[in-house]
Motif scaffolding. Structure first.
Motif, PDB file in Angstrom:
ATOM      1  N   SER A 128      51.142   4.946  47.309  1.00 41.58           N
ATOM      2  CA  SER A 128      50.349   4.835  46.091  1.00 41.58           C
ATOM      3  C   SER A 128      51.033   5.662  44.999  1.00 41.58           C
ATOM      4  N   LEU A 129      50.829   5.246  43.770  1.00 46.92           N
ATOM      5  CA  LEU A 129      51.417   5.964  42.640  1.00 46.92           C
ATOM      6  C   LEU A 129      50.891   7.395  42.630  1.00 46.92           C
ATOM      7  N   GLY A 130      51.786   8.338  42.353  1.00 54.13           N
ATOM      8  CA  GLY A 130      51.397   9.742  42.312  1.00 54.13           C
ATOM      9  C   GLY A 130      51.499  10.445  43.655  1.00 54.13           C
ATOM     10  N   GLU A 131      51.704   9.669  44.714  1.00 56.10           N
ATOM     11  CA  GLU A 131      51.813  10.255  46.064  1.00 56.10           C
ATOM     12  C   GLU A 131      53.093  11.083  46.161  1.00 56.10           C
ATOM     13  N   THR A 132      53.027  12.191  46.888  1.00 60.24           N
ATOM     14  CA  THR A 132      54.198  13.038  47.107  1.00 60.24           C
ATOM     15  C   THR A 132      54.883  12.604  48.399  1.00 60.24           C
ATOM     16  N   ILE A 133      56.193  12.388  48.303  1.00 60.16           N
ATOM     17  CA  ILE A 133      56.990  11.963  49.468  1.00 60.16           C
ATOM     18  C   ILE A 133      58.174  12.923  49.644  1.00 60.16           C
ATOM     19  N   LYS A 134      58.808  12.824  50.806  1.00 65.33           N
ATOM     20  CA  LYS A 134      59.996  13.626  51.077  1.00 65.33           C
ATOM     21  C   LYS A 134      61.191  12.682  51.130  1.00 65.33           C
ATOM     22  N   ILE A 135      62.267  13.043  50.446  1.00 64.87           N
ATOM     23  CA  ILE A 135      63.490  12.238  50.451  1.00 64.87           C
ATOM     24  C   ILE A 135      64.328  12.684  51.647  1.00 64.87           C
ATOM     25  N   ILE A 136      64.702  11.724  52.500  1.00 65.88           N
ATOM     26  CA  ILE A 136      65.417  12.074  53.732  1.00 65.88           C
ATOM     27  C   ILE A 136      66.874  11.624  53.723  1.00 65.88           C
ATOM     28  N   GLU A 137      67.283  10.884  52.672  1.00 67.25           N
ATOM     29  CA  GLU A 137      68.643  10.364  52.642  1.00 67.25           C
ATOM     30  C   GLU A 137      69.113  10.253  51.199  1.00 67.25           C
ATOM     31  N   GLY A 138      70.407  10.460  50.965  1.00 64.54           N
ATOM     32  CA  GLY A 138      70.958  10.317  49.624  1.00 64.54           C
ATOM     33  C   GLY A 138      71.184  11.655  48.939  1.00 64.54           C
ATOM     34  N   ALA A 139      71.461  11.592  47.635  1.00 62.84           N
ATOM     35  CA  ALA A 139      71.810  12.783  46.854  1.00 62.84           C
ATOM     36  C   ALA A 139      70.672  13.801  46.774  1.00 62.84           C
ATOM     37  N   PHE A 140      69.426  13.323  46.865  1.00 63.06           N
ATOM     38  CA  PHE A 140      68.280  14.224  46.740  1.00 63.06           C
ATOM     39  C   PHE A 140      67.633  14.538  48.091  1.00 63.06           C
ATOM     40  N   ALA A 141      68.347  14.328  49.172  1.00 58.72           N
ATOM     41  CA  ALA A 141      67.811  14.570  50.515  1.00 58.72           C
ATOM     42  C   ALA A 141      67.278  15.994  50.630  1.00 58.72           C
ATOM     43  N   GLY A 142      66.085  16.096  51.229  1.00 56.48           N
ATOM     44  CA  GLY A 142      65.455  17.398  51.434  1.00 56.48           C
ATOM     45  C   GLY A 142      64.452  17.759  50.346  1.00 56.48           C
ATOM     46  N   LEU A 143      64.511  17.047  49.214  1.00 55.18           N
ATOM     47  CA  LEU A 143      63.576  17.329  48.126  1.00 55.18           C
ATOM     48  C   LEU A 143      62.309  16.496  48.278  1.00 55.18           C
ATOM     49  N   GLU A 144      61.247  16.986  47.652  1.00 57.25           N
ATOM     50  CA  GLU A 144      60.004  16.227  47.599  1.00 57.25           C
ATOM     51  C   GLU A 144      59.828  15.742  46.173  1.00 57.25           C
ATOM     52  N   GLY A 145      59.149  14.609  46.024  1.00 58.52           N
ATOM     53  CA  GLY A 145      58.936  14.073  44.686  1.00 58.52           C
ATOM     54  C   GLY A 145      57.690  13.223  44.628  1.00 58.52           C
ATOM     55  N   GLN A 146      57.315  12.851  43.399  1.00 54.75           N
ATOM     56  CA  GLN A 146      56.130  12.024  43.193  1.00 54.75           C
ATOM     57  C   GLN A 146      56.539  10.603  42.861  1.00 54.75           C
ATOM     58  N   VAL A 147      55.843   9.643  43.493  1.00 53.66           N
ATOM     59  CA  VAL A 147      56.108   8.220  43.287  1.00 53.66           C
ATOM     60  C   VAL A 147      55.591   7.814  41.907  1.00 53.66           C
ATOM     61  N   THR A 148      56.491   7.183  41.099  1.00 53.50           N
ATOM     62  CA  THR A 148      56.095   6.741  39.753  1.00 53.50           C
ATOM     63  C   THR A 148      56.083   5.218  39.625  1.00 53.50           C
ATOM     64  N   HIS A 155      61.574  -3.465  48.225  1.00 60.14           N
ATOM     65  CA  HIS A 155      61.477  -2.267  49.070  1.00 60.14           C
ATOM     66  C   HIS A 155      62.118  -1.065  48.391  1.00 60.14           C
ATOM     67  N   LYS A 156      61.845  -0.918  47.085  1.00 55.34           N
ATOM     68  CA  LYS A 156      62.393   0.198  46.317  1.00 55.34           C
ATOM     69  C   LYS A 156      61.254   0.907  45.591  1.00 55.34           C
ATOM     70  N   LEU A 157      61.492   2.163  45.215  1.00 55.28           N
ATOM     71  CA  LEU A 157      60.518   2.899  44.455  1.00 55.28           C
ATOM     72  C   LEU A 157      61.233   3.907  43.572  1.00 55.28           C
ATOM     73  N   LYS A 158      60.548   4.329  42.515  1.00 55.33           N
ATOM     74  CA  LYS A 158      61.072   5.379  41.644  1.00 55.33           C
ATOM     75  C   LYS A 158      60.266   6.627  41.916  1.00 55.33           C
ATOM     76  N   VAL A 159      60.992   7.737  41.980  1.00 50.59           N
ATOM     77  CA  VAL A 159      60.383   9.017  42.323  1.00 50.59           C
ATOM     78  C   VAL A 159      60.866  10.066  41.322  1.00 50.59           C
ATOM     79  N   ASN A 160      59.961  10.925  40.872  1.00 47.10           N
ATOM     80  CA  ASN A 160      60.329  12.068  40.034  1.00 47.10           C
ATOM     81  C   ASN A 160      60.486  13.283  40.927  1.00 47.10           C
ATOM     82  N   VAL A 161      61.663  13.914  40.836  1.00 46.39           N
ATOM     83  CA  VAL A 161      61.916  15.157  41.576  1.00 46.39           C
ATOM     84  C   VAL A 161      62.203  16.256  40.561  1.00 46.39           C
ATOM     85  N   GLU A 162      61.916  17.490  40.950  1.00 47.38           N
ATOM     86  CA  GLU A 162      62.175  18.604  40.042  1.00 47.38           C
ATOM     87  C   GLU A 162      63.497  19.248  40.407  1.00 47.38           C
TER      88      GLU A 162
END
Length: 181
Positions: A128-148, A155-162
């Motif tokens: 769901s939009l606004g949900e917090t997820i954990k990135i497990i692969e790629g350049a931002f692996a290990g970070l958490e972000g919010q689904v926008t 099967h793609k999504l945009k995520v905001n990470v800090e």
């Protein structure tokens, strides 16, 4: 050889009829209530730039002319629906006389789908939009972000990470993230 596991198969078609075969299979799967057995139909294409008469234009070429990929569960009924679709001349890997074909190996289809920029693993998520997820692969692996944004079809999504005190947006495949409980 009935299998209740979905796999990828290669269909041989008349060259130039790949997109028509794709549309026919999708239509037949829906009208014959085979949606639980026939999942995705893909015509591998790549876009190249060509210069003609001094003008640059994009041209779409078939990666495998005369072939269509179909993700399906191989049953007698699903095999019959796909095999008897107008424009399909047969399954690659079938020895004729009604024998069932061999599916593509996972590494073969993963390589093809990745080259097309498609999601490799078919990960089912309910995000769901606004949900917090954990990135497990790629350049931002290990970070958490919010689904926008969510694109279930691709099967793609945009995520905001800090990062560095600023929000950065990134596009990810479903298989690059993990839902937090």
């Amino acid at each position: 050889m009935e299998s209740f596991e979905k796999s990828w198969y290669v269909l041989h078609t008349y060259s130039g009829y790949e997109n028509r075969v794709k549309a026919n299979i999708e239509s037949r799967a829906q009208s014959m209530r085979m949606g639980d057995y026939i999942f995705r139909v893909v015509v591998p294409e790549e876009t190249t730039k060509e210069v003609k008469n001094g003008k640059e234009k994009e041209v779409i070429n078939k990666t495998f002319p005369g072939y269509v990929l179909v993700e399906m569960t191989m049953t007698d009924e699903s095999w019959y629906v796909v095999r008897n679709t107008p424009g399909v001349t047969g399954f690659v890997g079938s020895h004729g006389a009604g024998s069932k074909p061999a599916p593509l190996l996972p590494e073969e289809i993963n390589s093809i789908l990745k080259s097309l920029g498609m999601n490799i693993r078919n990960v089912e998520l309910t995000l769901s939009l606004g949900e917090t997820i954990k990135i497990i692969e790629g350049a931002f692996a290990g970070l958490e972000g919010q689904v926008t944004e969510i694109d279930d079809e691709k099967h793609k999504l945009k995520v905001n990470v800090e990062m560095f005190g600023r929000e950065t947006s990134t596009e990810l495949d479903y298989d690059q993230i993990e839902q937090l409980s």
